[in-house]
Design a protein around this motif. Structure first.
Motif, PDB file in Angstrom:
ATOM      1  N   ASN A 174      48.616  37.180  46.119  1.00 47.04           N
ATOM      2  CA  ASN A 174      48.752  38.237  45.300  1.00 47.04           C
ATOM      3  C   ASN A 174      47.717  38.432  44.160  1.00 47.04           C
ATOM      4  O   ASN A 174      47.343  39.804  43.707  1.00 47.04           O
ATOM      5  CB  ASN A 174      50.059  37.728  44.458  1.00 47.04           C
ATOM      6  N   GLN A 175      46.844  37.532  43.684  1.00 45.73           N
ATOM      7  CA  GLN A 175      45.760  37.978  42.872  1.00 45.73           C
ATOM      8  C   GLN A 175      44.828  38.439  43.413  1.00 45.73           C
ATOM      9  O   GLN A 175      44.021  39.334  42.898  1.00 45.73           O
ATOM     10  CB  GLN A 175      45.304  36.433  42.245  1.00 45.73           C
ATOM     11  N   LYS A 176      44.376  38.245  44.754  1.00 43.40           N
ATOM     12  CA  LYS A 176      43.425  38.932  45.512  1.00 43.40           C
ATOM     13  C   LYS A 176      43.803  40.416  45.574  1.00 43.40           C
ATOM     14  O   LYS A 176      42.949  41.250  45.586  1.00 43.40           O
ATOM     15  CB  LYS A 176      43.057  38.198  46.881  1.00 43.40           C
ATOM     16  N   LYS A 177      44.914  40.477  46.000  1.00 42.31           N
ATOM     17  CA  LYS A 177      45.550  41.880  46.156  1.00 42.31           C
ATOM     18  C   LYS A 177      45.416  42.898  44.796  1.00 42.31           C
ATOM     19  O   LYS A 177      44.989  43.995  44.787  1.00 42.31           O
ATOM     20  CB  LYS A 177      47.086  41.932  46.537  1.00 42.31           C
ATOM     21  N   LEU A 215      43.167  42.069  42.219  1.00 42.90           N
ATOM     22  CA  LEU A 215      42.099  42.538  42.116  1.00 42.90           C
ATOM     23  C   LEU A 215      41.431  43.577  43.134  1.00 42.90           C
ATOM     24  O   LEU A 215      40.408  44.431  42.474  1.00 42.90           O
ATOM     25  CB  LEU A 215      40.888  41.074  42.192  1.00 42.90           C
ATOM     26  N   LYS A 216      41.951  43.679  44.225  1.00 45.54           N
ATOM     27  CA  LYS A 216      41.315  44.644  45.253  1.00 45.54           C
ATOM     28  C   LYS A 216      41.812  46.026  44.857  1.00 45.54           C
ATOM     29  O   LYS A 216      41.011  47.039  44.558  1.00 45.54           O
ATOM     30  CB  LYS A 216      41.980  44.444  46.637  1.00 45.54           C
ATOM     31  N   ALA A 217      43.185  45.985  44.426  1.00 45.60           N
ATOM     32  CA  ALA A 217      43.628  47.446  43.786  1.00 45.60           C
ATOM     33  C   ALA A 217      42.911  47.887  42.493  1.00 45.60           C
ATOM     34  O   ALA A 217      42.639  49.032  42.389  1.00 45.60           O
ATOM     35  CB  ALA A 217      45.291  47.136  43.395  1.00 45.60           C
ATOM     36  N   GLU A 218      42.554  46.932  41.666  1.00 40.84           N
ATOM     37  CA  GLU A 218      41.742  47.368  40.442  1.00 40.84           C
ATOM     38  C   GLU A 218      40.394  47.716  40.756  1.00 40.84           C
ATOM     39  O   GLU A 218      39.820  48.988  40.257  1.00 40.84           O
ATOM     40  CB  GLU A 218      41.710  46.095  39.654  1.00 40.84           C
ATOM     41  N   HIS A 219      39.892  47.121  41.742  1.00 45.42           N
ATOM     42  CA  HIS A 219      38.395  47.446  42.152  1.00 45.42           C
ATOM     43  C   HIS A 219      38.653  48.745  42.846  1.00 45.42           C
ATOM     44  O   HIS A 219      37.652  49.969  42.581  1.00 45.42           O
ATOM     45  CB  HIS A 219      37.961  46.185  43.427  1.00 45.42           C
ATOM     46  N   THR A 220      39.444  49.049  43.712  1.00 48.01           N
ATOM     47  CA  THR A 220      39.595  50.293  44.288  1.00 48.01           C
ATOM     48  C   THR A 220      39.930  51.491  43.435  1.00 48.01           C
ATOM     49  O   THR A 220      39.525  52.617  43.421  1.00 48.01           O
ATOM     50  CB  THR A 220      41.036  50.294  45.386  1.00 48.01           C
ATOM     51  N   ARG A 265      29.198  42.915  42.992  1.00 52.18           N
ATOM     52  CA  ARG A 265      28.723  41.587  42.581  1.00 52.18           C
ATOM     53  C   ARG A 265      29.726  40.897  41.888  1.00 52.18           C
ATOM     54  O   ARG A 265      29.801  39.844  41.836  1.00 52.18           O
ATOM     55  CB  ARG A 265      27.357  41.825  42.282  1.00 52.18           C
ATOM     56  N   GLN A 266      30.284  41.604  40.943  1.00 53.11           N
ATOM     57  CA  GLN A 266      31.145  41.020  39.761  1.00 53.11           C
ATOM     58  C   GLN A 266      32.278  40.535  40.407  1.00 53.11           C
ATOM     59  O   GLN A 266      32.865  39.358  39.939  1.00 53.11           O
ATOM     60  CB  GLN A 266      31.247  41.991  38.586  1.00 53.11           C
ATOM     61  N   HIS A 267      32.915  41.166  41.485  1.00 58.05           N
ATOM     62  CA  HIS A 267      34.059  40.791  42.064  1.00 58.05           C
ATOM     63  C   HIS A 267      33.783  39.523  42.841  1.00 58.05           C
ATOM     64  O   HIS A 267      34.564  38.634  42.616  1.00 58.05           O
ATOM     65  CB  HIS A 267      34.631  41.995  42.876  1.00 58.05           C
ATOM     66  N   GLN A 268      32.690  39.581  43.397  1.00 56.28           N
ATOM     67  CA  GLN A 268      32.481  38.162  44.351  1.00 56.28           C
ATOM     68  C   GLN A 268      32.110  37.067  43.488  1.00 56.28           C
ATOM     69  O   GLN A 268      32.701  36.112  43.773  1.00 56.28           O
ATOM     70  CB  GLN A 268      31.089  38.425  45.214  1.00 56.28           C
ATOM     71  N   GLN A 269      31.389  37.109  42.230  1.00 57.26           N
ATOM     72  CA  GLN A 269      31.298  36.284  41.461  1.00 57.26           C
ATOM     73  C   GLN A 269      32.667  35.718  40.874  1.00 57.26           C
ATOM     74  O   GLN A 269      32.987  34.519  40.763  1.00 57.26           O
ATOM     75  CB  GLN A 269      30.404  36.634  40.417  1.00 57.26           C
ATOM     76  N   MET A 275      35.534  35.902  42.238  1.00 54.39           N
ATOM     77  CA  MET A 275      36.390  35.053  43.269  1.00 54.39           C
ATOM     78  C   MET A 275      35.799  33.808  43.614  1.00 54.39           C
ATOM     79  O   MET A 275      36.650  32.910  43.729  1.00 54.39           O
ATOM     80  CB  MET A 275      36.293  35.984  44.746  1.00 54.39           C
ATOM     81  N   GLN A 276      34.327  33.568  43.427  1.00 59.88           N
ATOM     82  CA  GLN A 276      33.959  32.603  43.672  1.00 59.88           C
ATOM     83  C   GLN A 276      34.303  31.483  42.503  1.00 59.88           C
ATOM     84  O   GLN A 276      34.636  30.326  42.731  1.00 59.88           O
ATOM     85  CB  GLN A 276      32.350  32.496  43.848  1.00 59.88           C
ATOM     86  N   GLN A 277      34.255  31.793  41.233  1.00 56.50           N
ATOM     87  CA  GLN A 277      34.908  31.070  40.285  1.00 56.50           C
ATOM     88  C   GLN A 277      36.284  30.873  40.280  1.00 56.50           C
ATOM     89  O   GLN A 277      36.543  29.541  40.055  1.00 56.50           O
ATOM     90  CB  GLN A 277      34.601  31.876  38.761  1.00 56.50           C
ATOM     91  N   LEU A 278      36.913  31.706  40.777  1.00 57.24           N
ATOM     92  CA  LEU A 278      38.339  31.587  40.948  1.00 57.24           C
ATOM     93  C   LEU A 278      38.745  30.643  41.973  1.00 57.24           C
ATOM     94  O   LEU A 278      39.461  29.438  41.533  1.00 57.24           O
ATOM     95  CB  LEU A 278      39.014  32.699  41.328  1.00 57.24           C
ATOM     96  N   GLN A 279      38.021  30.573  43.057  1.00 59.37           N
ATOM     97  CA  GLN A 279      38.244  29.519  44.024  1.00 59.37           C
ATOM     98  C   GLN A 279      37.407  27.998  43.777  1.00 59.37           C
ATOM     99  O   GLN A 279      38.254  27.159  44.029  1.00 59.37           O
ATOM    100  CB  GLN A 279      37.328  29.891  45.485  1.00 59.37           C
TER     101      GLN A 279
END
Length: 176
Positions: free
Chosen positions: A35-38, A40-45, A107-111, A113-117
């Motif tokens: 749900n968190q990934k979805k 974030l993806k919606a926000e990015h889109t 890049r910000q999204h990937q960072q 997601m890495q921090q979250l993981q």
């Protein structure tokens, strides 16, 4: 206490459960992360859509300016070519700017997601270790304060047994 079952995927096992504020919905860790990934993806889109719409509007404004200039200067082909070249240059700059914005957001999204993981991994491993140690101690009926390396109890439990200073192991004496 009844065992939990995820309201989304119906799983009955998860290392962590999320219970909503009302206490009537339970979600497993995997569904929470999904749900968190979805989200974030919606926000990015949405951000990309707004940037694209803005660039499209600017492109349309440039085309309108070119049409106005061409209608007022229909006799001069040189000025029309210059206007087209200027508009093409400006459009290319805007496209490059949009591409840089998109790369930065990715890049910000990937960072993030890495921090979250990493955070979830640390939380999971610390909870798992603590729970596993407690379950193992309980299953083996090991007293609190027992040191598995030396095989002795800590000082508080030694003093209760009436043998302070004795470790139960071999003692070494220096011969003089």
């Amino acid at each position: 206490m009844h065992p939990f079952s995820c309201m989304q995927c119906n799983k009955d096992f998860s290392p962590l459960w999320k219970i909503n504020k009302d206490g009537d919905r339970v979600t497993c860790l995997q569904c929470v992360l999904s749900n968190q990934k979805k989200a974030l993806k919606a926000e990015h889109t949405n951000r990309l859509k707004t940037a694209f719409v803005k660039a499209l509007q600017q492109e349309q404004e440039i085309e309108q300016k070119i049409q106005k200039q061409s209608s007022s200067n229909s006799g001069s082909a040189d000025s029309l070519e210059a206007a087209v070249a200027a508009a093409a240059s400006q459009l290319q700059q805007q496209q490059q700017h949009l591409k840089l914005i998109q790369q930065d957001q990715i890049r910000q999204h990937q960072q993030y997601m890495q921090q979250l993981q990493q955070q979830q991994h640390r939380s999971f491993t610390s909870n798992f270790r603590t729970n596993a140690q407690q379950q193992l101690r309980h299953a083996l009926n090991v007293p609190f304060g027992f040191n598995p390396v030396s095989g002795v109890l800590n000082k508080m439990q030694k003093s209760k047994s009436g043998k302070p200073g004795k470790s139960g192991g071999a003692s070494f004496r220096k011969d003089s």
